[in-house]
Write a protein that holds these residues in place. Structure first.
Motif, PDB file in Angstrom:
ATOM      1  N   ASN A  70      89.167  50.061  67.046  1.00  0.00           N
ATOM      2  CA  ASN A  70      88.505  50.255  68.275  1.00  0.00           C
ATOM      3  C   ASN A  70      89.836  50.387  69.410  1.00  0.00           C
ATOM      4  O   ASN A  70      89.757  51.274  70.283  1.00  0.00           O
ATOM      5  N   VAL A  71      91.026  49.625  68.940  1.00  0.00           N
ATOM      6  CA  VAL A  71      92.039  50.003  70.027  1.00  0.00           C
ATOM      7  C   VAL A  71      92.655  51.386  69.654  1.00  0.00           C
ATOM      8  O   VAL A  71      93.006  52.236  70.702  1.00  0.00           O
ATOM      9  N   SER A  72      92.507  51.908  68.338  1.00  0.00           N
ATOM     10  CA  SER A  72      93.084  53.170  68.051  1.00  0.00           C
ATOM     11  C   SER A  72      92.116  54.354  68.573  1.00  0.00           C
ATOM     12  O   SER A  72      92.744  55.301  69.195  1.00  0.00           O
ATOM     13  N   THR A  73      90.615  54.030  68.729  1.00  0.00           N
ATOM     14  CA  THR A  73      90.121  55.129  69.273  1.00  0.00           C
ATOM     15  C   THR A  73      90.118  55.100  70.582  1.00  0.00           C
ATOM     16  O   THR A  73      90.156  56.065  71.311  1.00  0.00           O
ATOM     17  N   SER A  74      90.447  53.931  71.404  1.00  0.00           N
ATOM     18  CA  SER A  74      90.659  53.842  72.921  1.00  0.00           C
ATOM     19  C   SER A  74      91.746  54.619  73.339  1.00  0.00           C
ATOM     20  O   SER A  74      92.013  55.389  74.080  1.00  0.00           O
ATOM     21  N   PHE A  75      92.996  54.342  72.541  1.00  0.00           N
ATOM     22  CA  PHE A  75      94.084  55.193  72.639  1.00  0.00           C
ATOM     23  C   PHE A  75      93.952  56.921  72.261  1.00  0.00           C
ATOM     24  O   PHE A  75      94.590  57.484  73.133  1.00  0.00           O
ATOM     25  N   GLY A  76      93.174  57.135  71.433  1.00  0.00           N
ATOM     26  CA  GLY A  76      92.722  58.448  71.209  1.00  0.00           C
ATOM     27  C   GLY A  76      91.938  59.116  72.492  1.00  0.00           C
ATOM     28  O   GLY A  76      92.183  60.218  72.861  1.00  0.00           O
ATOM     29  N   TYR A  77      91.070  57.997  73.058  1.00  0.00           N
ATOM     30  CA  TYR A  77      90.464  58.596  74.255  1.00  0.00           C
ATOM     31  C   TYR A  77      91.406  58.727  75.588  1.00  0.00           C
ATOM     32  O   TYR A  77      91.381  59.779  76.335  1.00  0.00           O
ATOM     33  N   SER A 101     106.900  46.033  71.593  1.00  0.00           N
ATOM     34  CA  SER A 101     106.071  45.535  70.508  1.00  0.00           C
ATOM     35  C   SER A 101     104.609  45.072  71.090  1.00  0.00           C
ATOM     36  O   SER A 101     103.718  44.609  70.363  1.00  0.00           O
ATOM     37  N   TYR A 102     104.837  44.521  72.263  1.00  0.00           N
ATOM     38  CA  TYR A 102     103.467  43.922  72.839  1.00  0.00           C
ATOM     39  C   TYR A 102     102.464  44.849  73.297  1.00  0.00           C
ATOM     40  O   TYR A 102     101.401  44.512  73.526  1.00  0.00           O
ATOM     41  N   LEU A 103     102.773  46.324  73.361  1.00  0.00           N
ATOM     42  CA  LEU A 103     102.006  47.453  73.354  1.00  0.00           C
ATOM     43  C   LEU A 103     101.176  47.841  72.065  1.00  0.00           C
ATOM     44  O   LEU A 103     100.527  48.963  71.982  1.00  0.00           O
ATOM     45  N   SER A 104     101.999  47.450  71.034  1.00  0.00           N
ATOM     46  CA  SER A 104     101.668  47.946  69.721  1.00  0.00           C
ATOM     47  C   SER A 104     100.488  47.059  69.037  1.00  0.00           C
ATOM     48  O   SER A 104     100.482  46.011  68.846  1.00  0.00           O
ATOM     49  N   TRP A 105      99.406  47.965  68.863  1.00  0.00           N
ATOM     50  CA  TRP A 105      98.181  47.023  68.367  1.00  0.00           C
ATOM     51  C   TRP A 105      98.114  46.772  66.813  1.00  0.00           C
ATOM     52  O   TRP A 105      97.731  45.864  66.368  1.00  0.00           O
ATOM     53  N   PHE A 106      99.423  47.639  66.316  1.00  0.00           N
ATOM     54  CA  PHE A 106      99.716  47.367  64.844  1.00  0.00           C
ATOM     55  C   PHE A 106     100.455  45.971  64.670  1.00  0.00           C
ATOM     56  O   PHE A 106     100.124  45.174  63.741  1.00  0.00           O
ATOM     57  N   ILE A 135      92.744  43.093  75.119  1.00  0.00           N
ATOM     58  CA  ILE A 135      93.278  43.526  76.340  1.00  0.00           C
ATOM     59  C   ILE A 135      93.821  45.034  76.232  1.00  0.00           C
ATOM     60  O   ILE A 135      93.635  46.045  77.187  1.00  0.00           O
ATOM     61  N   LEU A 136      94.104  45.293  75.074  1.00  0.00           N
ATOM     62  CA  LEU A 136      94.561  46.799  74.798  1.00  0.00           C
ATOM     63  C   LEU A 136      93.606  47.704  74.831  1.00  0.00           C
ATOM     64  O   LEU A 136      93.604  48.847  75.329  1.00  0.00           O
ATOM     65  N   ILE A 137      92.129  47.365  74.111  1.00  0.00           N
ATOM     66  CA  ILE A 137      91.173  48.127  74.193  1.00  0.00           C
ATOM     67  C   ILE A 137      90.441  48.461  75.582  1.00  0.00           C
ATOM     68  O   ILE A 137      90.357  49.513  76.004  1.00  0.00           O
TER      69      ILE A 137
END
Length: 589
Positions: free
Chosen positions: A456-463, A507-512, A568-570
């Motif tokens: 869901n973080v990935s989808t949020s970044f895609g949005y 690195s703190y902005l990377s969801w990976f 937080i990233l989402i």
């Protein structure tokens, strides 16, 4: 053809036409009889251009002089009032008119329309001026664009509107030529037939008398009875269902003033636009008619019911709080419910896409280490076109104040949420036992939670990428370069302890990073020394799971922070995506 006309023709003709005549029964006949003939003449230039099509035909039958003589004899016998001609070569039209006038002694005139600017043939309607008085005519066509060529206009029909001499009646004659294949090599007849029907209905409607002018449609259609194009042209009441709902509301005033009630076979929207429009050249009459319609509607039963309904409403307060200084007619919840339902239907209408995403996720899994986590980066590209593909529709509807920007954003994202919760579940249920990860229900649930969050973080970044881009092509160009730094500092290719201090913040902005750390903690945190089998030859064998985490610069106490970081990233990516969409909408105001 009426039997009397057929017998007269057969008795007079002096050559074998090899025709099979079919009698058509009609319910009644008018006192005034009109004879109509229609021909595809096969222009000589077309014979030369497509000579391979006529390889089995003798030259004498293709010769224009021979064909013109036979055509002239047939016209002389039938003595028609109207002729509809297709593939009429422009240069031969004067010759045909001289022949027909001389053999029939009629006062023929014609209207002609060239089919393509690049071709020498077209469509013609020849009529007897003593029986028919031309009021106007209109060409039917559509723009076409062939590769590496300039745009052209394909005129597939010609309509003529006539007054019948000696009667107050009118008649519309249409000559059409529907090619089986368009210049682009595709079958364009379904679209052309729909266009032809629509134009005929509009052209034949008499607004002042609230009636439809009779239509004679002749031509070369390249289809037979029983086919879909034939049913389209002959099936009545295309708009009857819509008319039954709209006519009772609006017809009261128009019927009382001008007698204009929407017919059952006409589009109500087009009908009322035509009735209430200001006609060029008749501005004064049009405005007077519109004023009478409005005045009549003001005292009608429908108007009184509307006034009573409005009297029960509190109009001092708007239905919805204004946004950017504008007031919306629907409440926030009504807007959200409508957008959510429409977005959900758009997801359901493509079940194959959902199946493809499930299969794609399963097939892309690796069976080594923790690499299946990398598959989830594709969620960015699964949502990168969600908003860009509907951007023109959103901008038009937002400017029309149909809904707010926040209701649209929430409706779109929530409608796709079930899909992005289901796919991680299927992915984890298959990948977890295949890889042989740490057994136990709690370990599996922790893994499922982390995978769902990172998806869901990935989808949020895609949005975010989709809302910030002006087109899908731009989003696809921006997405891959932007995602690489997050992947690089996620701990897969670079140890987190080796990252320079001035790049540590990335690195703190990377969801990976959070997902990688959380899954490794879930796998190794409670692994004791006796659970790892080391051989004497393997000097680098870690003694426990804690050693593995320390080697990767991870700590078992940071698991809760990983959950918080992903949450937080989402939230951050979705807020930024909404702000980007809001900014784009305000720029277009």
């Amino acid at each position: 053809m009426k039997n009397s006309i057929k017998e007269e023709f057969v008795s007079k003709v002096c050559y074998d036409l090899s025709r099979c005549w079919q009698s058509v029964e009609t319910p009644h006949y008018s006192n005034v009889v009109y004879r109509l003939m229609t021909y595809n003449l096969l222009a000589p230039d077309m014979v030369v251009k497509h000579k391979s099509h006529y390889g089995g035909i003798e030259e004498q039958h293709l010769n224009w002089g021979n064909r013109l003589n036979k055509l002239t004899q047939e016209v002389q016998v039938l003595n028609p009032d109207i002729l509809c001609l297709q593939e009429m070569q422009c240069s031969h039209l004067p010759q045909i008119m001289r022949r027909f006038k001389a053999t029939t002694m009629r006062s023929y005139n014609y209207i002609f329309q060239q089919k393509l600017e690049s071709e020498s043939d077209g469509i013609a309607i020849i009529y007897d001026m003593k029986k028919l008085e031309l009021i106007g005519h209109r060409a039917l066509g559509r723009q076409i664009q062939e590769p590496n060529k300039r745009a052209d206009f394909d005129r597939f029909g010609l309509m003529g509107k006539f007054n019948l001499t000696g009667t107050p009646k009118q008649l519309i004659v249409c000559s059409a030529h529907l090619l089986q294949g368009t210049p682009l090599g595709t079958d364009g007849r379904p679209d052309i037939v729909q266009r032809l029907r629509s134009e005929l209905l509009q052209y034949s409607h008499d607004y002042e008398n609230n009636s439809c002018i009779p239509i004679i449609l002749g031509g070369d259609f390249n289809f037979s009875s029983g086919t879909k194009p034939f049913r389209t042209l002959t099936t009545p009441a295309v708009y009857s269902a819509c008319s039954k709902q709209l006519v009772p509301v609006y017809s009261t005033a128009t019927k009382q003033v001008v007698g204009a009630q929407c017919p059952t076979n006409y589009n109500p929207a087009d009908f009322y636009v035509q009735v209430l429009a200001v006609v060029p050249g008749r501005e004064a009459d049009s405005r007077a008619r519109i004023a009478k319609i409005c005045d009549s509607f003001a005292v009608s039963k429908v108007a009184r019911e509307m006034e009573q309904l409005l009297a029960t409403k509190n109009l001092e307060q708007p239905l919805e709080q204004p946004e950017n200084g504008y007031t919306y007619k629907a409440t926030w919840f009504m807007q959200f419910r409508a957008v959510l339902w429409r977005s959900w239907l758009s997801v359901l209408k493509e079940p194959l896409l959902v199946k493809v995403r499930l299969i794609q996720t399963t097939m892309k899994m690796k069976m080594r280490g923790i690499e299946p986590l990398l598959v989830l980066r594709h969620y960015v590209f699964a949502t990168i076109n969600v908003f860009t593909s509907e951007l023109p529709v959103f901008m038009r509807e937002a400017r029309s104040r149909l809904y707010r920007c926040d209701t649209y954003f929430l409706g779109k994202t929530i409608a796709e949420l079930p899909l992005f919760l289901t796919v991680p579940l299927v992915f984890t249920a298959i990948a977890y036992p295949m890889i042989g990860l740490r057994p136990g229900v709690m370990h599996f649930l922790n893994c499922l939670a982390l995978v769902t969050l990172v998806a869901n973080v990935s989808t949020s970044f895609g949005y975010l990428i989709s809302c910030a881009s002006s087109s899908t092509s731009m989003a696809l160009s921006v997405g891959p370069p932007v995602i690489i730094p997050f992947l690089l500092f996620g701990g897969f290719f670079l140890n987190s302890g080796s990252v320079p201090v001035y790049l540590k913040w990335l690195s703190y902005l990377s969801w990976f990073r959070y997902a990688n750390e959380g899954l490794l903690i879930n796998q190794w945190a409670d692994v004791e020394a006796d659970e790892i089998s080391c051989t004497s030859s393997n000097t680098t064998c870690p003694s426990s799971g804690k050693v593995i985490l320390e080697t990767l610069n991870f700590s078992a106490e940071d698991l809760a922070l990983d959950y918080v970081g992903l949450g937080i990233l989402i939230l951050s990516f979705r807020v930024l995506a909404y702000l980007a969409l809001r900014l784009r909408a305000r720029r277009k105001e």
